[in-house]
Design an enzyme around this catalytic site. Structure first.
Site, short mmCIF file in Angstrom:
data_model
loop_
_atom_site.label_atom_id
_atom_site.label_comp_id
_atom_site.label_asym_id
_atom_site.label_seq_id
_atom_site.Cartn_x
_atom_site.Cartn_y
_atom_site.Cartn_z
N ARG A 23 0.82 -1.23 0.00
CA ARG A 23 0.00 0.00 0.00
C ARG A 23 0.85 1.27 0.00
O ARG A 23 0.45 2.30 0.55
CB ARG A 23 -0.95 0.05 1.20
CG ARG A 23 -2.13 -0.89 1.12
CD ARG A 23 -3.24 -0.29 0.26
NE ARG A 23 -4.26 -1.28 -0.02
CZ ARG A 23 -5.39 -1.40 0.67
NH1 ARG A 23 -5.67 -0.58 1.64
NH2 ARG A 23 -6.25 -2.33 0.35
N ARG A 27 -3.38 6.52 0.71
CA ARG A 27 -3.91 7.69 1.42
C ARG A 27 -2.98 8.36 2.41
O ARG A 27 -3.21 9.50 2.78
CB ARG A 27 -5.21 7.29 2.14
CG ARG A 27 -6.36 7.10 1.19
CD ARG A 27 -7.53 6.46 1.88
NE ARG A 27 -7.17 5.12 2.33
CZ ARG A 27 -8.04 4.22 2.77
NH1 ARG A 27 -9.31 4.52 2.85
NH2 ARG A 27 -7.64 3.03 3.15
N ARG A 36 -6.54 12.07 -5.63
CA ARG A 36 -7.77 11.34 -5.31
C ARG A 36 -8.95 12.27 -5.07
O ARG A 36 -10.11 11.88 -5.29
CB ARG A 36 -7.47 10.48 -4.08
CG ARG A 36 -8.61 9.75 -3.46
CD ARG A 36 -9.06 8.55 -4.24
NE ARG A 36 -9.90 7.74 -3.37
CZ ARG A 36 -11.17 8.03 -3.11
NH1 ARG A 36 -11.75 9.05 -3.69
NH2 ARG A 36 -11.87 7.27 -2.27
N ASP A 72 -6.45 -2.40 -7.95
CA ASP A 72 -7.03 -3.09 -6.80
C ASP A 72 -7.29 -4.54 -7.17
O ASP A 72 -7.57 -4.86 -8.33
CB ASP A 72 -8.34 -2.43 -6.35
CG ASP A 72 -8.69 -2.88 -4.95
OD1 ASP A 72 -8.21 -2.27 -3.98
OD2 ASP A 72 -9.43 -3.88 -4.80
N TYR A 147 -14.80 -11.91 -1.07
CA TYR A 147 -15.48 -10.64 -1.40
C TYR A 147 -16.73 -10.87 -2.24
O TYR A 147 -17.76 -10.25 -2.02
CB TYR A 147 -14.50 -9.69 -2.12
CG TYR A 147 -13.52 -9.06 -1.17
CD1 TYR A 147 -13.90 -8.00 -0.34
CD2 TYR A 147 -12.23 -9.55 -1.04
CE1 TYR A 147 -13.02 -7.44 0.56
CE2 TYR A 147 -11.33 -8.99 -0.14
CZ TYR A 147 -11.74 -7.94 0.66
OH TYR A 147 -10.86 -7.40 1.57
O1 CP3 Z 1 0.30 0.69 -3.27
C1 CP3 Z 1 -0.20 -0.42 -3.44
O2 CP3 Z 1 -0.09 -1.36 -2.63
C2 CP3 Z 1 -0.88 -0.72 -4.77
C3 CP3 Z 1 -2.29 -0.57 -4.82
C4 CP3 Z 1 -3.21 -1.52 -4.07
C5 CP3 Z 1 -4.47 -1.09 -3.57
N1 CP3 Z 1 -5.12 -2.18 -3.10
C6 CP3 Z 1 -4.94 0.28 -3.60
C7 CP3 Z 1 -6.07 0.67 -2.73
C8 CP3 Z 1 -3.11 -2.88 -3.82
C9 CP3 Z 1 -1.95 -3.83 -4.11
C10 CP3 Z 1 -4.35 -3.28 -3.22
C11 CP3 Z 1 -4.65 -4.68 -2.86
C12 CP3 Z 1 -5.88 -4.97 -2.12
N2 CP3 Z 1 -7.12 -4.43 -2.29
C13 CP3 Z 1 -5.98 -6.00 -1.16
C14 CP3 Z 1 -4.88 -6.95 -0.78
C15 CP3 Z 1 -3.93 -6.33 0.19
C16 CP3 Z 1 -4.45 -6.21 1.58
O3 CP3 Z 1 -4.57 -5.07 2.05
O4 CP3 Z 1 -4.68 -7.25 2.22
C17 CP3 Z 1 -7.31 -6.01 -0.71
C18 CP3 Z 1 -7.89 -6.94 0.34
C19 CP3 Z 1 -8.03 -5.02 -1.43
C20 CP3 Z 1 -9.48 -4.70 -1.34
C21 CP3 Z 1 -9.69 -3.32 -0.87
N3 CP3 Z 1 -9.37 -2.18 -1.59
C22 CP3 Z 1 -10.25 -2.90 0.36
C23 CP3 Z 1 -10.73 -3.84 1.45
C24 CP3 Z 1 -10.25 -1.50 0.35
C25 CP3 Z 1 -10.81 -0.58 1.39
C26 CP3 Z 1 -10.02 -0.66 2.63
C27 CP3 Z 1 -9.57 0.67 3.09
O5 CP3 Z 1 -8.43 0.73 3.58
O6 CP3 Z 1 -10.33 1.62 2.97
C28 CP3 Z 1 -9.66 -1.07 -0.85
C29 CP3 Z 1 -9.43 0.34 -1.26
C30 CP3 Z 1 -8.06 0.73 -1.68
N4 CP3 Z 1 -7.23 -0.02 -2.46
C31 CP3 Z 1 -7.42 1.97 -1.41
C32 CP3 Z 1 -6.18 1.95 -2.08
C33 CP3 Z 1 -5.15 3.06 -2.15
C34 CP3 Z 1 -8.02 3.13 -0.63
C35 CP3 Z 1 -8.91 3.80 -1.60
C36 CP3 Z 1 -9.14 5.26 -1.37
O7 CP3 Z 1 -8.37 6.08 -1.90
O8 CP3 Z 1 -10.15 5.56 -0.75
#
Ligand code: CP3
Length: 343
Positions: A23, A27, A36, A72, A147
């Site tokens: 990540r 954010r 964003r 994502d 999911y």
């Molecule tokens: O920088 C990176 O790692 C690359 C981008 C990336 C994102 N998601 C961006 C993201 C990667 C590799 C992911 C993987 C991801 N997405 C996973 C596996 C990794 C983990 O955390 O276990 C999972 C389970 C998801 C599904 C997902 N996406 C969820 C559950 C959420 C919401 C959770 C939260 O923290 O709010 C997301 C949203 C998400 N994916 C954001 C980002 C930057 C936040 C989005 C925003 O800007 O509001």
């Protein structure tokens, strides 16, 4: 080209331990927030120029040794035909959960270039810009299935486990379809120019080892064996997976991602001649500088016998982490690992 990360994945000697952070584009960076602010998360994911911009941010600002594609894990699930939106606060929502044979039959195995061409385009654009290797990624089938079945995030996974235990044939059919989609999706990322591939199994840790072996692992193995021909290093990260590590080695991955709940030295003994990635507690980034550096030194030392070590957090960086703290950690990994006292 800084190829320290790729060398470590292959277990080759490096001058220092490479680091990136799960990540790392996200954010906690004000620069990400700024981009964003004008788009929804999904709009951002589907606009290659914006994905390129936010992928590059942590490389330029923090000096990490690898970039990870901004996208994502749920993007290809939407391409399978499951409507998806992201709720501010509640995270991802699939308003039509997949819980019946009819719902499963409506899902397609998408053509990655046709249905998720924006991801491949992002990779092609990034490769022109980057001076560090680019990691592509997907979710693991079990995590993706949770999911789709739950309709979003979950804590107890009632619907998922209910399907596993009462309708195993339906569960396996869903896993097969997700696996077919994921395998093609990662192969397309490799063709577009990804230089390593990480498979995120964020929820594997909720499974008993016997259920992991029956319901999750075979599908990860299938994807990794399909990817062998690409020659790219494959990283398998089973979150909360310390109790599954011996089985995870059987995935065939070149690198095992570790969360922070396991001592890295213990993990190294289990994984044998495979590389490890991890595994500082993301919240430990909040330690005062001297304590943080000390902890990093201990971790590097613990991994000294690894057949390749890529430093990372044990899970994604928390959104309220000050970027300066991340920078202290990255500099400490570089500086301390170059000193033979630690490795
Ligand atoms: O920088 C990176 O790692 C690359 C981008 C990336 C994102 N998601 C961006 C993201 C990667 C590799 C992911 C993987 C991801 N997405 C996973 C596996 C990794 C983990 O955390 O276990 C999972 C389970 C998801 C599904 C997902 N996406 C969820 C559950 C959420 C919401 C959770 C939260 O923290 O709010 C997301 C949203 C998400 N994916 C954001 C980002 C930057 C936040 C989005 C925003 O800007 O509001």
């Amino acid at each position: 080209m800084n190829d320290t990360f790729l060398k470590a994945c292959r277990g080759e000697k490096t001058d220092y331990t490479p680091i990136w952070m799960m990540r790392q584009a996200g954010r906690y960076l004000p620069e990400y927030q700024k981009v964003r602010a004008n788009f929804t998360f999904l709009e951002l994911c589907k606009t290659p120029e914006l994905c390129v911009e936010v992928t590059l941010q942590p490389v330029d600002i923090l000096g990490v040794d690898a970039a990870i594609l901004f996208s994502d894990i749920l993007i290809p699930m939407e391409a399978m035909g499951a409507p998806l939106y992201f709720h501010e606060g509640r995270g991802p929502i699939f308003p039509e959960p997949v819980r019946t044979r009819e719902a499963l039959d409506r899902l397609i195995v998408p053509d990655p270039e046709l249905h998720t061409g924006f991801v491949m385009e992002t990779i092609r654009l990034l490769r022109k810009e980057l001076k560090v290797p680019l990691i592509g990624f997907s979710g693991a089938p079990f995590t993706l299935a949770t999911y789709l079945i739950e309709g979003g995030s979950s804590k107890v996974f009632w619907e998922t486990k209910k399907m596993m235990f009462t309708q195993p044939d339906l569960f396996h059919s869903l896993m097969e379809k997700i696996t077919a989609c994921t395998s093609l999706y990662l192969q397309a990322q490799a063709r577009a120019g990804a230089q390593a591939l990480q498979i995120f199994d964020s929820w594997a840790g909720v499974l008993a080892p016997c259920d992991f072996e029956e319901f999750a692992l075979p599908y990860v193995q299938k994807i990794i064996s399909d990817l062998k021909a690409t020659g790219l290093p494959i990283i398998y990260f089973a979150n909360n997976g310390a109790t599954l590590l011996e089985l995870s080695v059987q995935s065939g991955a070149d690198v095992l991602g570790l969360d922070w709940r396991i001592d890295i030295g213990d993990a190294v003994k289990v994984v044998g001649n495979r590389a490890v990635q991890g595994n500082i507690d993301p919240f430990a980034l909040m330690l005062p500088k001297d304590k943080l550096r000390q902890r990093i030194g201990n971790l590097l030392h613990g991994a000294r016998n690894a057949h390749g070590h890529i430093f990372n957090l044990g899970h994604g960086i928390h959104q309220f982490t000050p970027p300066d703290q991340a920078k202290i950690a990255i500099d400490a990994v570089h500086e301390l690992s170059a000193n033979h006292k630690y490795r």
